[in-house]
Write an enzyme that holds these catalytic residues in place. Structure first.
Site, PDB file in Angstrom:
ATOM      1  N   CYS A 163      74.304 -36.343  65.657  1.00  0.00           N
ATOM      2  CA  CYS A 163      75.201 -36.050  66.470  1.00  0.00           C
ATOM      3  C   CYS A 163      76.582 -36.218  66.367  1.00  0.00           C
ATOM      4  CB  CYS A 163      74.921 -37.024  68.013  1.00  0.00           C
ATOM      5  SG  CYS A 163      73.126 -37.090  68.151  1.00  0.00           S
ATOM      6  N   HIS A 302      82.108 -40.090  73.228  1.00  0.00           N
ATOM      7  CA  HIS A 302      80.520 -39.796  73.102  1.00  0.00           C
ATOM      8  C   HIS A 302      79.818 -39.857  74.062  1.00  0.00           C
ATOM      9  CE1 HIS A 302      77.345 -38.425  70.246  1.00  0.00           C
ATOM     10  NE2 HIS A 302      76.785 -39.453  70.166  1.00  0.00           N
ATOM     11  N   GLU A 313      80.228 -48.302  72.562  1.00  0.00           N
ATOM     12  CA  GLU A 313      81.285 -47.239  72.270  1.00  0.00           C
ATOM     13  C   GLU A 313      82.360 -48.213  73.252  1.00  0.00           C
ATOM     14  OE1 GLU A 313      82.837 -42.924  72.536  1.00  0.00           O
ATOM     15  OE2 GLU A 313      80.962 -43.237  73.663  1.00  0.00           O
ATOM     16  N   LYS A 334      79.351 -34.837  78.301  1.00  0.00           N
ATOM     17  CA  LYS A 334      78.046 -34.852  78.498  1.00  0.00           C
ATOM     18  C   LYS A 334      77.406 -35.036  79.898  1.00  0.00           C
ATOM     19  CE  LYS A 334      77.175 -36.410  73.523  1.00  0.00           C
ATOM     20  NZ  LYS A 334      78.659 -36.642  73.150  1.00  0.00           N
ATOM     21  N   HIS A 339      73.528 -33.486  75.926  1.00  0.00           N
ATOM     22  CA  HIS A 339      74.061 -33.742  74.570  1.00  0.00           C
ATOM     23  C   HIS A 339      73.747 -32.669  73.727  1.00  0.00           C
ATOM     24  CE1 HIS A 339      74.810 -35.658  70.956  1.00  0.00           C
ATOM     25  NE2 HIS A 339      74.308 -37.058  71.210  1.00  0.00           N
ATOM     26  N   PHE A 398      72.901 -40.870  64.718  1.00  0.00           N
ATOM     27  CA  PHE A 398      71.912 -41.537  64.314  1.00  0.00           C
ATOM     28  C   PHE A 398      72.203 -41.669  62.793  1.00  0.00           C
ATOM     29  CE2 PHE A 398      68.170 -40.539  67.639  1.00  0.00           C
ATOM     30  CZ  PHE A 398      68.750 -41.187  68.433  1.00  0.00           C
TER      31      PHE A 398
END
Length: 412
Positions: A163, A302, A313, A334, A339, A398
């Protein structure tokens, strides 16, 4: 001496619009691109919602035969790249093609083609597999197809950092221009993975929300958040060395002034709990730009809507900005488009540029009440008119990948 790098073109395919203008208008309106999945039958699936690209016909943008040889992630990249190139006004007849390159990544490539062709093996045998399976499937083909379409012969690579892919791609393109490997780079991310395998995999990983109300599905930083909504699309920008852009009379949209890239080295899916890795990426971007925390006006988070991401975050932003964390405007794109995985960073970078140009920070739709520790200004419920000089955008992938880009309003 690092060379200055500016943005001169942008292109986007998103669940709320298939151009930058359509996307940005939708973002300002708080349009929700999340609906029931139409790409396959979800009867046996716990997850029913996704943010699909709508009204996209590749053959309207390229030759029909060319379109047939590309999977959707490549099609989206080519169309977004063409929009960006057109806005930038680059004439390749006047450029050295070996000084114009591409770094466009995809986190996954084409799962559709793998699913489709494996079914052929099961039903009809291996001889029936499409001979173009491999070049249609592999993730570098988005960059390759863009280079072929536009005649770009410079550095052409493909970043794959889950991502964080889109942001790392733009960051690496930024470096290529800074240090003289190219004058112009097309950079960003693309993805189209709303498939049975992806939905099943992310569901069983407990990463996706199982919400059925589209207006309360992607709710970043909300106390009731239950996972992310998968989306698809592409975001591609033209980055250009400043003097090269000025010499040809280009319209300069913004300047890219900082890039930070780190790894949590902690867990394959969870960010570091204290937010230290993401915080360091933000600090590196600010350090490169020579700016302090109190100069940051806006952060495009994010903000996936998973419990761990949003909490950690938030901790990262507090670590990086200190007391200024509570005064900076933060949102999550998002909330509207889901996403986009490898494409997220590209579209969210474009959001930062548009926020600078328009003096507007869009709302985080759907989210209503944050949990106790998520206590920053996430633009719940409404957007805000705001002069934005410096904007940060974060991408966390990830594998522990963290990427931050720092965009600045352009000044001579």
């Amino acid at each position: 001496m690092k060379r200055r790098v500016v943005v001169t073109g942008m292109g986007a395919i998103t669940p709320i619009g298939n151009s930058v203008n359509e996307f940005w208008q939708g973002a300002k309106e708080g349009r929700n691109g999340i609906e029931e999945i139409t790409k396959f039958d979800t009867t046996d699936y716990k997850v029913k919602l996704a943010a699909e690209v709508k009204n996209f016909e590749a053959k309207e943008h390229m030759d029909f035969k060319e379109a047939k040889r590309m999977e959707p992630f490549s099609q989206y990249a080519v169309v977004a790249a063409k929009e960006a190139f057109l806005q930038a006004g680059i004439n390749m007849e006047e450029e050295d093609p070996y000084r114009v390159g591409v770094i466009i990544g995809s986190g996954i490539g084409s799962l559709q083609s793998v699913e489709r062709e494996y079914q052929k093996i099961l039903e009809k045998g291996p001889s029936k597999v499409n001979p173009l399976l491999i070049p249609m499937m592999i993730s570098n083909m988005a960059a390759g197809n863009v280079a072929i379409h536009l005649g770009l012969k410079g550095k052409c690579t493909n970043v794959v950092t889950a991502c964080a892919t889109g942001s790392n791609s733009i960051g690496d393109a930024f470096r290529a221009i800074q240090y003289g490997d190219a004058e112009v780079m097309l950079a960003g991310g693309t993805e189209s993975s709303i498939t049975p395998t992806a939905i099943a995999g992310f569901t069983n990983l407990t990463a996706l929300t199982q919400a059925t109300d589209r207006n309360r599905a992607s709710i970043p930083f909300d106390k009731d958040r239950g996972g992310f909504v998968i989306g698809e699309g592409a975001g591609v920008v033209v980055l250009e060395e400043l003097e090269h852009a000025k010499k040809r009379g280009a319209t300069i949209l913004a300047e890219l002034v900082g890039y930070g890239s780190t790894c949590d080295a902690f867990h394959i899916t969870s960010p570091a709990e204290d937010g230290s890795g993401a915080a360091k990426a933000m600090l590196l971007a600010m350090e490169e730009a020579g700016v302090k925390a109190n100069s940051i006006d806006y952060i495009n988070a994010h903000g996936t809507g998973t419990h761990h991401n949003d909490l950690f975050e938030t901790r990262a932003i507090k670590l990086a900005l200190g007391e200024n964390a509570h005064s900076v405007a933060i949102n999550s794109t998002k909330s509207m488009i889901g996403h986009l995985l490898g494409a997220a960073g590209g579209v969210e970078f474009i959001t930062c540029v548009m926020s600078i140009l328009d003096g507007y920070v869009h709302q985080t739709i759907g989210s209503k009440e944050a949990e106790e520790e998520c206590d920053l200004n996430y633009a719940f419920g409404k957007g805000m008119q705001k002069d934005v000089t410096y904007a940060l955008t974060n991408s966390l992938g990830f594998g522990g990948h963290n990427a931050t880009l720092l965009v600045k309003k352009y000044e001579e």
